[in-house]
Structure formats: structure tokens, C-alpha cells
Design a protein around this motif. Structure first.
Motif, mmCIF file in Angstrom:
data_model
loop_
_atom_site.group_PDB
_atom_site.id
_atom_site.type_symbol
_atom_site.label_atom_id
_atom_site.label_comp_id
_atom_site.label_asym_id
_atom_site.label_seq_id
_atom_site.Cartn_x
_atom_site.Cartn_y
_atom_site.Cartn_z
ATOM 1 N N ILE A 130 20.020 52.735 170.338
ATOM 2 C CA ILE A 130 20.803 52.671 169.108
ATOM 3 C C ILE A 130 20.486 51.367 168.382
ATOM 4 O O ILE A 130 20.677 50.280 168.937
ATOM 5 N N ALA A 131 19.977 51.497 167.161
ATOM 6 C CA ALA A 131 19.754 50.341 166.292
ATOM 7 C C ALA A 131 20.924 50.320 165.315
ATOM 8 O O ALA A 131 21.084 51.234 164.509
ATOM 9 N N ILE A 132 21.743 49.297 165.391
ATOM 10 C CA ILE A 132 23.036 49.297 164.714
ATOM 11 C C ILE A 132 23.299 47.959 164.026
ATOM 12 O O ILE A 132 22.958 46.905 164.568
ATOM 13 N N ALA A 133 23.893 48.018 162.851
ATOM 14 C CA ALA A 133 24.193 46.798 162.117
ATOM 15 C C ALA A 133 25.401 46.092 162.721
ATOM 16 O O ALA A 133 26.438 46.731 162.925
ATOM 17 N N PRO A 134 25.302 44.805 163.025
ATOM 18 C CA PRO A 134 26.478 44.070 163.516
ATOM 19 C C PRO A 134 27.592 44.111 162.472
ATOM 20 O O PRO A 134 27.346 43.987 161.272
ATOM 21 N N THR A 135 28.809 44.306 162.928
ATOM 22 C CA THR A 135 29.955 44.372 162.024
ATOM 23 C C THR A 135 30.405 42.975 161.605
ATOM 24 O O THR A 135 30.085 41.980 162.264
ATOM 25 N N LYS A 136 31.166 42.921 160.517
ATOM 26 C CA LYS A 136 31.692 41.640 160.046
ATOM 27 C C LYS A 136 32.531 40.985 161.136
ATOM 28 O O LYS A 136 32.479 39.770 161.341
ATOM 29 N N SER A 137 33.292 41.788 161.865
ATOM 30 C CA SER A 137 34.098 41.286 162.983
ATOM 31 C C SER A 137 33.279 41.310 164.266
ATOM 32 O O SER A 137 32.827 42.372 164.707
ATOM 33 N N ASN A 138 33.073 40.147 164.871
ATOM 34 C CA ASN A 138 32.364 40.087 166.146
ATOM 35 C C ASN A 138 33.054 40.925 167.211
ATOM 36 O O ASN A 138 32.399 41.561 168.040
ATOM 37 N N ASP A 139 34.384 40.919 167.195
ATOM 38 C CA ASP A 139 35.140 41.651 168.211
ATOM 39 C C ASP A 139 34.812 43.132 168.190
ATOM 40 O O ASP A 139 34.672 43.761 169.240
ATOM 41 N N ILE A 174 22.202 53.274 162.794
ATOM 42 C CA ILE A 174 23.582 53.280 162.309
ATOM 43 C C ILE A 174 23.783 52.044 161.442
ATOM 44 O O ILE A 174 23.522 50.922 161.874
ATOM 45 N N GLY A 175 24.262 52.262 160.230
ATOM 46 C CA GLY A 175 24.328 51.192 159.250
ATOM 47 C C GLY A 175 25.602 50.371 159.278
ATOM 48 O O GLY A 175 26.485 50.584 160.114
ATOM 49 N N PRO A 176 25.718 49.433 158.350
ATOM 50 C CA PRO A 176 26.868 48.523 158.274
ATOM 51 C C PRO A 176 28.070 49.185 157.619
ATOM 52 O O PRO A 176 28.033 50.373 157.266
ATOM 53 N N GLU A 177 29.127 48.397 157.416
ATOM 54 C CA GLU A 177 30.354 48.925 156.819
ATOM 55 C C GLU A 177 30.099 49.580 155.460
ATOM 56 O O GLU A 177 30.732 50.572 155.120
ATOM 57 N N GLU A 237 17.451 62.585 158.555
ATOM 58 C CA GLU A 237 18.806 62.283 158.122
ATOM 59 C C GLU A 237 19.801 63.198 158.852
ATOM 60 O O GLU A 237 19.530 64.381 159.059
ATOM 61 N N CYS A 238 20.946 62.631 159.226
ATOM 62 C CA CYS A 238 21.926 63.430 159.956
ATOM 63 C C CYS A 238 23.335 62.925 159.696
ATOM 64 O O CYS A 238 23.546 61.820 159.202
ATOM 65 N N SER A 239 24.287 63.775 160.062
ATOM 66 C CA SER A 239 25.707 63.450 159.986
ATOM 67 C C SER A 239 26.251 63.324 161.402
ATOM 68 O O SER A 239 25.691 63.902 162.354
ATOM 69 N N LEU A 240 27.347 62.589 161.545
ATOM 70 C CA LEU A 240 28.046 62.497 162.835
ATOM 71 C C LEU A 240 29.393 63.205 162.748
ATOM 72 O O LEU A 240 30.312 62.891 163.500
ATOM 73 N N GLY A 241 29.504 64.170 161.841
ATOM 74 C CA GLY A 241 30.746 64.923 161.718
ATOM 75 C C GLY A 241 31.387 64.742 160.352
ATOM 76 O O GLY A 241 30.917 63.966 159.519
ATOM 77 N N ALA A 287 30.911 55.005 165.239
ATOM 78 C CA ALA A 287 29.734 55.858 165.109
ATOM 79 C C ALA A 287 28.773 55.634 166.275
ATOM 80 O O ALA A 287 28.230 56.591 166.850
ATOM 81 N N GLY A 288 28.570 54.371 166.646
ATOM 82 C CA GLY A 288 27.698 54.072 167.775
ATOM 83 C C GLY A 288 28.198 54.683 169.067
ATOM 84 O O GLY A 288 27.433 55.259 169.850
ATOM 85 N N LEU A 289 29.489 54.582 169.297
ATOM 86 C CA LEU A 289 30.061 55.137 170.526
ATOM 87 C C LEU A 289 30.058 56.665 170.500
ATOM 88 O O LEU A 289 29.895 57.310 171.544
ATOM 89 N N ALA A 290 30.237 57.268 169.322
ATOM 90 C CA ALA A 290 30.175 58.726 169.211
ATOM 91 C C ALA A 290 28.800 59.230 169.639
ATOM 92 O O ALA A 290 28.679 60.238 170.349
ATOM 93 N N VAL A 291 27.752 58.518 169.221
ATOM 94 C CA VAL A 291 26.391 58.888 169.611
ATOM 95 C C VAL A 291 26.202 58.726 171.115
ATOM 96 O O VAL A 291 25.634 59.594 171.787
#
Length: 231
Positions: free
Chosen positions: A78-87, A186-189, A207-211, A220-224
Motif C-alpha cells: 500500500i502506497a499511502i499519503a501520510p495524514t495531517k494527523s500523525n496519530d 491511496i491519496g491524502p485527505e 482506477e477503482c472504488s473502495l465502496g 481506506a488503507g485498512l479496508a484494503v
């Protein structure tokens, strides 16, 4: 019993690196003759005995195999954008590690609110989660990279980009378990930009949807990860 990680296991013996050594000798007050579990993160957890436990050196000998697993048949990256919140991002790292992901790459995108992520901090989250779950195979956490540079790579397996720009894309979640190797973007906010989606499509990403629901980045990352399953 505590689980320790080290890549230094050879010919029935090994040693702990500085941070793991400190935890064993200074935090847990372990000494020569004490038993411990060690893993190299590549399929096996060993029962071991400390042979030297000091501030300068912590060595052990392998006594037995505690747990061993074959190389997982599936590979999820999974290549995913880090969220604004580190937590929130580190919640994803922790849970994805427990589920059984293979690789994680933080990607910096056009709409990213966080442009920097320190992987040494993230590696501690991954290590703690892997130890807690007694994982034999540990995920690789890569250094952050821009999406533009990431798209120049040509990995094997099925490649997907999940976004919310269209309403008629296929929901990929039910199909994921049928693929042996998957790379998911998976992209950012603020989602991927139209330019990024086009570039990903040109690089061979479907291109795909996650629902039907709009998911937070970490969700989204955890759903995958959950849809792909523990291989």
C-alpha cells in the motif's frame, strides 16, 4: 515473553542492536542465562538464551524454533499519503502490521497536507505492532517518496489507484483476494488531483472504488488490508 528483532542471526547465534539491547538489559533487567524470543522478521521466531548481557554487548544462542511460517503466498503493498494527523497515520501503520501487510510506502501528493514523515518514528510503530502480534514476517516501511517519482517504478502484480473523482468505478474490495500481488495507491485527505490520476493511469494503474462511502485515508488503507486478508 518479550519478542526481540534482529537481522543478525547466523549459525545458531546472534546479537541485538543498540535499541533492542537497551530494552533487554536496562528496561527488562535481563542477564546472561535468561530466555528470550528473537526473530529476523523473515518467517521464524526462535527460542534463545542470553550469553552476554551488558551495556556494550548483548548476545544470544538459539535453542529451538518457537514458531515458523512459510513465505506468505500473497503480497500487498500500500502506497499511502501520510495524514495531517500523525496519530491517524500511525494507527494505520499499527493495524496494517497486525493484519499482515507486506510493504508500506508513504507518498507525497499534490494535495498532501503533510509533506514530511519520519520513518524512524514509523518503524517503531511497526516494530511494536509486529512484536505484540508475534508476527514472523514483518512489513517493509519505505522512505517517503513523491507520487511522481513512485510512478516511475514498475512493480509486478496488479496495480490500482483508489479515488473519489468518478461514480462509475468498480468496487475492487471483493476482487483483491484473488490476486497474488497487489499495489494500491491511496491519496491524502483532499484525494489525488486529476493530473495524478491521469499519470497513474498512464503508468498502468487501474482506477477503482473502495465502496459507496467516502473513507478517511487511514480507513481506506485498512479496508484494503482487511479485504486482501492475511495470507
Amino acid at each position: 515473553m518479550n519478542l526481540f528483532y534482529t537481522p543478525h542471526i547466523k549459525n545458531g547465534e546472534g546479537y541485538l542492536e543498540k535499541e533492542e539491547s537497551h530494552h533487554a538489559t536496562r528496561v527488562l533487567r535481563m542477564s546472561s542465562g535468561d530466555s528470550l524470543l528473537v526473530t529476523d522478521g523473515k518467517g521464524t521466531i526462535y527460542q534463545a538464551t542470553l550469553t552476554a548481557a551488558s551495556k556494550s554487548e548483548t548476545r544470544f544462542s538459539i535453542e529451538d524454533v518457537y514458531k515458523s511460517e512459510d513465505n506468505p503466498s500473497g503480497h500487498l503493498h500500500i502506497a499511502i499519503a501520510p495524514t495531517k494527523s500523525n496519530d491517524r497515520f500511525e494507527f494505520f501503520l499499527e493495524k496494517a502490521t497486525e493484519i499482515g501487510i507486506s510493504e508500506i510506502t508513504p507518498i507525497i501528493c499534490d494535495h498532501s497536507e503533510r509533506k514530511v514523515y519520519k520513518t524512524d518514528r514509523g518503524q517503531k510503530i511497526v516494530s511494536a505492532a509486529a512484536k505484540q502480534s508475534l508476527a514472523c514476517w514483518w512489513p517493509i516501511l519505505h522512505e517517503p517518496i513523491t507520487l511522481k517519482e513512485f510512478l516511475t517504478k514498475d512493480p509486478e502484480g496488479k496495480k490500482f489507484i483508489a479515488h473519489c473523482e468518478k461514480d462509475d468505478m468498480p468496487n475492487i474490495l471483493k476482487e483483491l483476494p484473488s490476486f497474488s500481488k497487489v499495489l494500491m495507491l491511496i491519496g491524502p485527505e483532499g484525494d489525488f488531483s486529476p493530473r495524478e490520476i491521469e499519470k497513474a493511469r498512464e503508468a498502468g494503474f487501474k482506477e477503482c472504488s473502495l465502496g459507496p462511502k467516502r473513507l478517511r485515508t487511514e480507513t481506506a488503507g485498512l479496508a484494503v488490508a482487511l479485504a486482501y486478508g492475511i495470507k
